[in-house]
Design an enzyme around this catalytic site. Structure first.
Site, short mmCIF file in Angstrom:
data_model
loop_
_atom_site.label_atom_id
_atom_site.label_comp_id
_atom_site.label_asym_id
_atom_site.label_seq_id
_atom_site.Cartn_x
_atom_site.Cartn_y
_atom_site.Cartn_z
N ASP A 1 0.86 -1.14 -0.04
CA ASP A 1 0.04 -0.02 -0.09
C ASP A 1 0.92 1.14 -0.06
O ASP A 1 0.29 2.29 0.07
CB ASP A 1 -1.01 -0.11 1.28
CG ASP A 1 -0.08 0.04 2.59
OD1 ASP A 1 1.20 -0.08 2.46
OD2 ASP A 1 -0.79 0.10 3.56
N GLY A 2 2.16 1.25 -0.20
CA GLY A 2 3.09 2.34 -0.16
C GLY A 2 3.63 2.67 1.07
O GLY A 2 4.58 3.67 1.28
N ASP B 1 20.24 39.25 -0.36
CA ASP B 1 18.94 39.72 0.00
C ASP B 1 19.56 40.10 1.48
O ASP B 1 20.65 39.98 1.96
CB ASP B 1 17.89 38.91 0.09
CG ASP B 1 18.26 37.51 0.44
OD1 ASP B 1 19.05 37.47 1.18
OD2 ASP B 1 17.43 36.35 0.20
N ARG C 1 12.05 27.20 5.65
CA ARG C 1 11.70 28.73 5.32
C ARG C 1 10.38 28.89 5.91
O ARG C 1 10.15 30.32 5.96
CB ARG C 1 11.92 29.04 3.88
CG ARG C 1 13.27 28.98 3.36
CD ARG C 1 13.44 29.18 1.86
NE ARG C 1 13.24 27.94 1.28
CZ ARG C 1 13.10 27.71 -0.04
NH1 ARG C 1 13.20 28.52 -0.92
NH2 ARG C 1 12.89 26.55 -0.49
N GLN C 2 9.52 28.07 6.44
CA GLN C 2 8.33 28.32 7.01
C GLN C 2 8.66 28.48 8.62
O GLN C 2 8.17 27.45 9.16
CB GLN C 2 7.34 27.15 6.74
CG GLN C 2 7.04 26.99 5.18
CD GLN C 2 6.01 25.95 5.09
OE1 GLN C 2 4.89 25.85 5.53
NE2 GLN C 2 6.20 25.19 3.93
N LYS D 1 15.90 42.90 -1.55
CA LYS D 1 14.98 42.04 -2.45
C LYS D 1 13.54 42.08 -1.95
O LYS D 1 13.40 42.06 -0.74
CB LYS D 1 15.45 40.52 -2.64
CG LYS D 1 14.48 39.45 -2.62
CD LYS D 1 15.28 38.09 -2.70
CE LYS D 1 14.78 37.28 -1.48
NZ LYS D 1 15.08 35.98 -1.36
C1 R5P Z 1 15.85 33.26 1.19
O1 R5P Z 1 15.32 34.13 2.28
C2 R5P Z 1 16.97 32.60 1.07
O2 R5P Z 1 17.99 32.90 1.63
C3 R5P Z 1 17.15 32.34 -0.35
O3 R5P Z 1 17.71 33.46 -1.02
C4 R5P Z 1 16.12 31.89 -1.09
O4 R5P Z 1 15.19 30.89 -0.51
C5 R5P Z 1 16.36 31.68 -2.67
O5 R5P Z 1 15.00 31.09 -3.00
P1 R5P Z 1 14.91 31.28 -4.55
O6 R5P Z 1 16.13 30.62 -5.24
O7 R5P Z 1 13.51 30.57 -4.88
O8 R5P Z 1 15.01 32.79 -5.11
#
Ligand code: R5P
Length: 316
Positions: free
Chosen positions: A40-41, A172, A99-100, A195
């Site tokens: 079933d995976g 950024d 990132r979340q 950015k």
């Molecule tokens: C952002 O805060 C991270 O440091 C990276 O710059 C970002 O996650 C890169 O994502 P993408 O390549 O989609 O711009």
């Protein structure tokens, strides 16, 4: 290198090559384990080596397929804990969902925190991670986290190239600290791009602080995902008169439009590490170089096993 028989290093399915390199550095075999699926995976992991009383490490990156790799890590941790390992360390070269890490709008989860809870609940006694998206993610865990940097490997590569008239550009605001460390290590000037993220795969570079006119540029980032950040930043520095443009990043995710964006961007060389396996993607990206971080991870595993300092690895 002499390591006691008490250490076991296992590999999840995400990055077998990196685990093999780490084990070669340590001079130990990869721990025996069978990862199989029920019809079933559902996955089942059977540890083939005796781990009772052992100091165990499981290497698994949270890369694609992200959820599958994370669940596999959780099952692995549970398996080792229930097999009576004395200590289990989750070695996570790339921590997915990092990132979340906040609620930047209403009614969204903080999935990085959820992942941290799951990893500890599944049985990890410690975590060994590399270039977490934000250092404060360490605080999401109530177990010890050792946080490693790929910078020594990346900056050595650029130092060996003997690039003159060098400006380090943070693509950024979030990467300023990283860029400042590159400046210290490579002796360049510093410039910063502001950015704005329009959506998950679209960014706009708005302004730049500092000058790159007539300079060779190294841009540094933790993750290259859709490559919107670095491709946009490369265009900006070129428009402002930069000569050569190099990019150094730890985690090369390269998803969605990344390959196309990089190949169209004015980038002379792009360097990432093997925290995430690149397989067939690598051949499609122009001017890509992949460096291994196996020695940094291997050395950290050795030091954890021997109760030695990890921070001493990053002091010049
Ligand atoms: C952002 O805060 C991270 O440091 C990276 O710059 C970002 O996650 C890169 O994502 P993408 O390549 O989609 O711009």
């Amino acid at each position: 290198m002499f390591l006691s028989d008490n250490i076991k290093v296992f590999s999840g399915s995400s990055n077998l090559e990196l685990t093999a390199r780490i084990c070669k550095y340590l001079g130990v075999p990869i721990g025996g384990a069978k990862v199989e699926r029920f019809p079933d995976g559902e996955k089942i992991i059977k540890c083939e080596d005796d781990v009772r009383g052992k100091d165990c490490f499981v290497v698994q990156s949270g890369c694609e397929p992200v959820d599958e790799n994370i669940v596999e890590l959780l099952i692995f941790l549970d398996c080792l804990k229930r097999a009576s390992a004395t200590r289990v360390t989750a070695v996570i070269p790339y921590f997915g969902y990092a990132r979340q890490d906040r609620k930047d709008e209403g009614r969204v989860p903080i999935t990085a925190k959820l992942m941290s809870n799951l990893i500890a609940t599944a049985g990890a006694d410690r975590v060994l991670a590399m270039d977490l998206h934000a250092a404060q993610l360490q605080g999401f865990f109530d177990i010890p986290v050792d946080h490693l940097f790929a910078e020594p490997v990346l900056t050595k590569h650029f130092r060996d190239k003997k690039i003159d008239n060098l400006t380090i550009v943070s693509p950024d605001v979030g990467n300023i600290k990283r860029a400042a460390r590159y400046v210290r290590s490579l002796n360049g000037d510093l410039a910063i791009i502001h950015k704005r993220r329009v959506s998950a795969n679209l960014v706009e570079a708005c302004e730049m602080i500092g000058s790159v006119e007539g300079r060779n540029v190294i841009m540094c980032d933790d993750i290259i995902s859709t490559a919107g950040t670095i491709a946009t930043a490369a265009k900006i520095v070129k428009e402002r008169g930069a000569k050569k443009v190099f990019v150094g990043a730890t985690h090369g995710i390269f998803c969605g439009p990344a390959i196309e964006r990089i190949n169209e961007a004015p980038i002379d060389e792009i360097v990432v590490t093997d925290t995430v396996p690149l397989d067939e993607k690598a051949g499609k990206i122009k001017n890509l170089k992949v460096l291994t971080v196996c020695e940094i991870l291997g050395e950290a595993i050795k030091r954890i096993h021997r109760n030695e300092s990890i921070s001493a690895m990053f002091h010049n």
